[in-house]
Design a protein around this motif. Sequence first.
Motif, PDB file in Angstrom:
ATOM      1  N   GLY A 214       0.765  -1.244   0.000  1.00  0.00           N
ATOM      2  CA  GLY A 214       0.000   0.000   0.000  1.00  0.00           C
ATOM      3  C   GLY A 214       0.789   1.282   0.000  1.00  0.00           C
ATOM      4  O   GLY A 214       0.204   2.368   0.116  1.00  0.00           O
ATOM      5  N   ARG A 215       2.127   1.220  -0.160  1.00  0.00           N
ATOM      6  CA  ARG A 215       2.901   2.455  -0.158  1.00  0.00           C
ATOM      7  C   ARG A 215       4.337   2.176  -0.612  1.00  0.00           C
ATOM      8  O   ARG A 215       4.775   1.036  -0.686  1.00  0.00           O
ATOM      9  CB  ARG A 215       2.919   3.099   1.232  1.00  0.00           C
ATOM     10  CG  ARG A 215       3.415   2.193   2.338  1.00  0.00           C
ATOM     11  CD  ARG A 215       2.909   2.709   3.677  1.00  0.00           C
ATOM     12  NE  ARG A 215       3.386   1.969   4.826  1.00  0.00           N
ATOM     13  CZ  ARG A 215       2.886   0.806   5.215  1.00  0.00           C
ATOM     14  NH1 ARG A 215       1.926   0.214   4.524  1.00  0.00           N
ATOM     15  NH2 ARG A 215       3.351   0.224   6.304  1.00  0.00           N
ATOM     16  N   LYS A 216       5.048   3.270  -0.897  1.00  0.00           N
ATOM     17  CA  LYS A 216       6.458   3.177  -1.251  1.00  0.00           C
ATOM     18  C   LYS A 216       7.263   2.852  -0.002  1.00  0.00           C
ATOM     19  O   LYS A 216       7.107   3.499   1.040  1.00  0.00           O
ATOM     20  CB  LYS A 216       6.954   4.493  -1.846  1.00  0.00           C
ATOM     21  CG  LYS A 216       6.229   4.936  -3.108  1.00  0.00           C
ATOM     22  CD  LYS A 216       6.687   4.131  -4.310  1.00  0.00           C
ATOM     23  CE  LYS A 216       6.085   4.695  -5.598  1.00  0.00           C
ATOM     24  NZ  LYS A 216       6.497   3.929  -6.793  1.00  0.00           N
ATOM     25  N   LEU A 217       8.128   1.860  -0.091  1.00  0.00           N
ATOM     26  CA  LEU A 217       8.943   1.447   1.044  1.00  0.00           C
ATOM     27  C   LEU A 217      10.357   1.123   0.566  1.00  0.00           C
ATOM     28  O   LEU A 217      10.631   1.080  -0.637  1.00  0.00           O
ATOM     29  CB  LEU A 217       8.327   0.201   1.705  1.00  0.00           C
ATOM     30  CG  LEU A 217       6.982   0.370   2.400  1.00  0.00           C
ATOM     31  CD1 LEU A 217       6.375  -0.997   2.700  1.00  0.00           C
ATOM     32  CD2 LEU A 217       7.130   1.183   3.679  1.00  0.00           C
TER      33      LEU A 217
ATOM     34  N   GLY B 254      26.560 -19.469  -2.716  1.00  0.00           N
ATOM     35  CA  GLY B 254      25.453 -19.017  -3.547  1.00  0.00           C
ATOM     36  C   GLY B 254      25.793 -17.822  -4.417  1.00  0.00           C
ATOM     37  O   GLY B 254      26.863 -17.215  -4.326  1.00  0.00           O
ATOM     38  N   VAL B 255      24.843 -17.502  -5.284  1.00  0.00           N
ATOM     39  CA  VAL B 255      24.870 -16.296  -6.103  1.00  0.00           C
ATOM     40  C   VAL B 255      23.536 -15.601  -5.903  1.00  0.00           C
ATOM     41  O   VAL B 255      22.488 -16.236  -6.006  1.00  0.00           O
ATOM     42  CB  VAL B 255      25.054 -16.619  -7.598  1.00  0.00           C
ATOM     43  CG1 VAL B 255      25.033 -15.340  -8.424  1.00  0.00           C
ATOM     44  CG2 VAL B 255      26.337 -17.397  -7.843  1.00  0.00           C
ATOM     45  N   THR B 256      23.571 -14.293  -5.617  1.00  0.00           N
ATOM     46  CA  THR B 256      22.342 -13.551  -5.397  1.00  0.00           C
ATOM     47  C   THR B 256      22.329 -12.288  -6.233  1.00  0.00           C
ATOM     48  O   THR B 256      23.230 -11.444  -6.115  1.00  0.00           O
ATOM     49  CB  THR B 256      22.181 -13.157  -3.911  1.00  0.00           C
ATOM     50  OG1 THR B 256      22.215 -14.329  -3.097  1.00  0.00           O
ATOM     51  CG2 THR B 256      20.858 -12.434  -3.682  1.00  0.00           C
ATOM     52  N   GLY B 257      21.329 -12.162  -7.096  1.00  0.00           N
ATOM     53  CA  GLY B 257      21.093 -10.916  -7.811  1.00  0.00           C
ATOM     54  C   GLY B 257      20.294  -9.984  -6.922  1.00  0.00           C
ATOM     55  O   GLY B 257      19.327 -10.402  -6.288  1.00  0.00           O
ATOM     56  N   ILE B 258      20.683  -8.713  -6.864  1.00  0.00           N
ATOM     57  CA  ILE B 258      20.058  -7.752  -5.955  1.00  0.00           C
ATOM     58  C   ILE B 258      19.634  -6.506  -6.727  1.00  0.00           C
ATOM     59  O   ILE B 258      20.405  -5.954  -7.522  1.00  0.00           O
ATOM     60  CB  ILE B 258      21.023  -7.340  -4.829  1.00  0.00           C
ATOM     61  CG1 ILE B 258      21.471  -8.559  -4.020  1.00  0.00           C
ATOM     62  CG2 ILE B 258      20.387  -6.308  -3.899  1.00  0.00           C
ATOM     63  CD1 ILE B 258      22.460  -8.236  -2.902  1.00  0.00           C
ATOM     64  N   SER B 259      18.407  -6.041  -6.464  1.00  0.00           N
ATOM     65  CA  SER B 259      17.903  -4.784  -7.026  1.00  0.00           C
ATOM     66  C   SER B 259      17.224  -3.992  -5.919  1.00  0.00           C
ATOM     67  O   SER B 259      16.652  -4.561  -4.986  1.00  0.00           O
ATOM     68  CB  SER B 259      16.905  -5.053  -8.159  1.00  0.00           C
ATOM     69  OG  SER B 259      17.483  -5.851  -9.176  1.00  0.00           O
ATOM     70  N   TYR B 260      17.240  -2.662  -6.056  1.00  0.00           N
ATOM     71  CA  TYR B 260      16.730  -1.794  -4.999  1.00  0.00           C
ATOM     72  C   TYR B 260      15.602  -0.894  -5.481  1.00  0.00           C
ATOM     73  O   TYR B 260      15.613  -0.419  -6.623  1.00  0.00           O
ATOM     74  CB  TYR B 260      17.850  -0.899  -4.469  1.00  0.00           C
ATOM     75  CG  TYR B 260      19.026  -1.645  -3.898  1.00  0.00           C
ATOM     76  CD1 TYR B 260      18.911  -2.368  -2.717  1.00  0.00           C
ATOM     77  CD2 TYR B 260      20.257  -1.630  -4.554  1.00  0.00           C
ATOM     78  CE1 TYR B 260      19.997  -3.054  -2.191  1.00  0.00           C
ATOM     79  CE2 TYR B 260      21.356  -2.312  -4.032  1.00  0.00           C
ATOM     80  CZ  TYR B 260      21.207  -3.026  -2.850  1.00  0.00           C
ATOM     81  OH  TYR B 260      22.272  -3.707  -2.335  1.00  0.00           O
ATOM     82  N   SER B 261      14.656  -0.644  -4.577  1.00  0.00           N
ATOM     83  CA  SER B 261      13.666   0.395  -4.846  1.00  0.00           C
ATOM     84  C   SER B 261      14.319   1.754  -4.603  1.00  0.00           C
ATOM     85  O   SER B 261      15.392   1.857  -3.989  1.00  0.00           O
ATOM     86  CB  SER B 261      12.449   0.231  -3.921  1.00  0.00           C
ATOM     87  OG  SER B 261      12.770   0.584  -2.583  1.00  0.00           O
ATOM     88  N   GLU B 262      13.667   2.803  -5.082  1.00  0.00           N
ATOM     89  CA  GLU B 262      14.236   4.144  -4.951  1.00  0.00           C
ATOM     90  C   GLU B 262      14.397   4.573  -3.505  1.00  0.00           C
ATOM     91  O   GLU B 262      15.258   5.403  -3.181  1.00  0.00           O
ATOM     92  CB  GLU B 262      13.351   5.159  -5.698  1.00  0.00           C
ATOM     93  CG  GLU B 262      13.353   4.974  -7.204  1.00  0.00           C
ATOM     94  CD  GLU B 262      12.480   6.006  -7.908  1.00  0.00           C
ATOM     95  OE1 GLU B 262      11.859   6.835  -7.195  1.00  0.00           O
ATOM     96  OE2 GLU B 262      12.425   5.994  -9.146  1.00  0.00           O
ATOM     97  N   ALA B 263      13.594   4.004  -2.609  1.00  0.00           N
ATOM     98  CA  ALA B 263      13.620   4.427  -1.207  1.00  0.00           C
ATOM     99  C   ALA B 263      14.769   3.822  -0.409  1.00  0.00           C
ATOM    100  O   ALA B 263      15.036   4.258   0.716  1.00  0.00           O
ATOM    101  CB  ALA B 263      12.291   4.069  -0.536  1.00  0.00           C
ATOM    102  N   VAL B 264      15.448   2.828  -0.967  1.00  0.00           N
ATOM    103  CA  VAL B 264      16.526   2.156  -0.230  1.00  0.00           C
ATOM    104  C   VAL B 264      17.728   3.095  -0.117  1.00  0.00           C
ATOM    105  O   VAL B 264      18.239   3.601  -1.112  1.00  0.00           O
ATOM    106  CB  VAL B 264      16.945   0.850  -0.922  1.00  0.00           C
ATOM    107  CG1 VAL B 264      18.112   0.206  -0.192  1.00  0.00           C
ATOM    108  CG2 VAL B 264      15.773  -0.117  -0.983  1.00  0.00           C
TER     109      VAL B 264
END
Length: 293
Positions: free
Chosen positions: A127-130, A146-156
């Motif tokens: 329900g909101r930007k987080l 392991g291998v982990t692909g990571i992406s971020y929202s603008e708020a991070v």
Amino acid sequence: MPIDTDTKTIDHIQSLQIAFYGAGSMAEAIARGMINQKLTQPGRIAMLNRQNADRLTELNSQYGVQTILQGSSNEAFLKEADIVFLAMKPKDAAEAIAGIKPFISEHQLIISVIAGLSIASIELLLGRKLSIVRTMPNTSCTIGLGVTGISYSEAVTKEQQQLAEAIFQSVGITSVVEESYQDVITGVSGSGPAYVYYFMESMIDAAKAMGLSETAAKELVTQTVLGAVEMVRATGEEPAELRRKVTSPNGTTQAALELMSQKGLAETIASGMKRSSERAAEIGADIERSLKK
């Protein structure tokens, strides 16, 4: 050996409360990595699921993590958490995430390990930007490789990025990518271990068909694959160059590789990886369609 993470980041992680909503094998692998690398204490980790008490008992007994069986509730664990991992199955994700919406707040970092689920969909469900981190780990995280692909929202924030990367570096390596490439990560490394296992299965079956015992076939194939992988890592040479060094003109290896090429092995691998990536996108699209109903 502890990972190469700055002391400030480690100190910060050690002060945080962490909740895993979903207590499957991937959540366990990440929690174990954090504990083994001394990023946090087991008592600061809560493992939550909806109904499997036996699983919670197992996790508490093995790692010392907190569960509802120690007297708290899922709601309390979620409210108190600084980092919330979304680790449920994709088919359960929409309902489960919508269900925890009342217990999520703006100060928390949300980390998703759900294949195909976009940041936008998570924001819609909550329900909101987080501050949301979308990740695609693979099962080799279970043994710290392991291998982990990571992406971020603008708020991070930058600090939150460092936290997320330190956590996943405790179970392997990380690759930060634009979110649009997450489905590609799924096709390459998310599903990748299964491709290797399938290749090994085929080699073992062929060895048995040529007369070797099952024990000998498995031992020989396993060591062959292990040695080949270690050669790439230890020498730094390209796989293609190492392959050329093994392939004598008109020799046994050339005979095998020529036949594999004629049968379309390379094309089959590429097609399979592409299909895995497409399927990840389809799963995400299915979830998004369900949200619009």
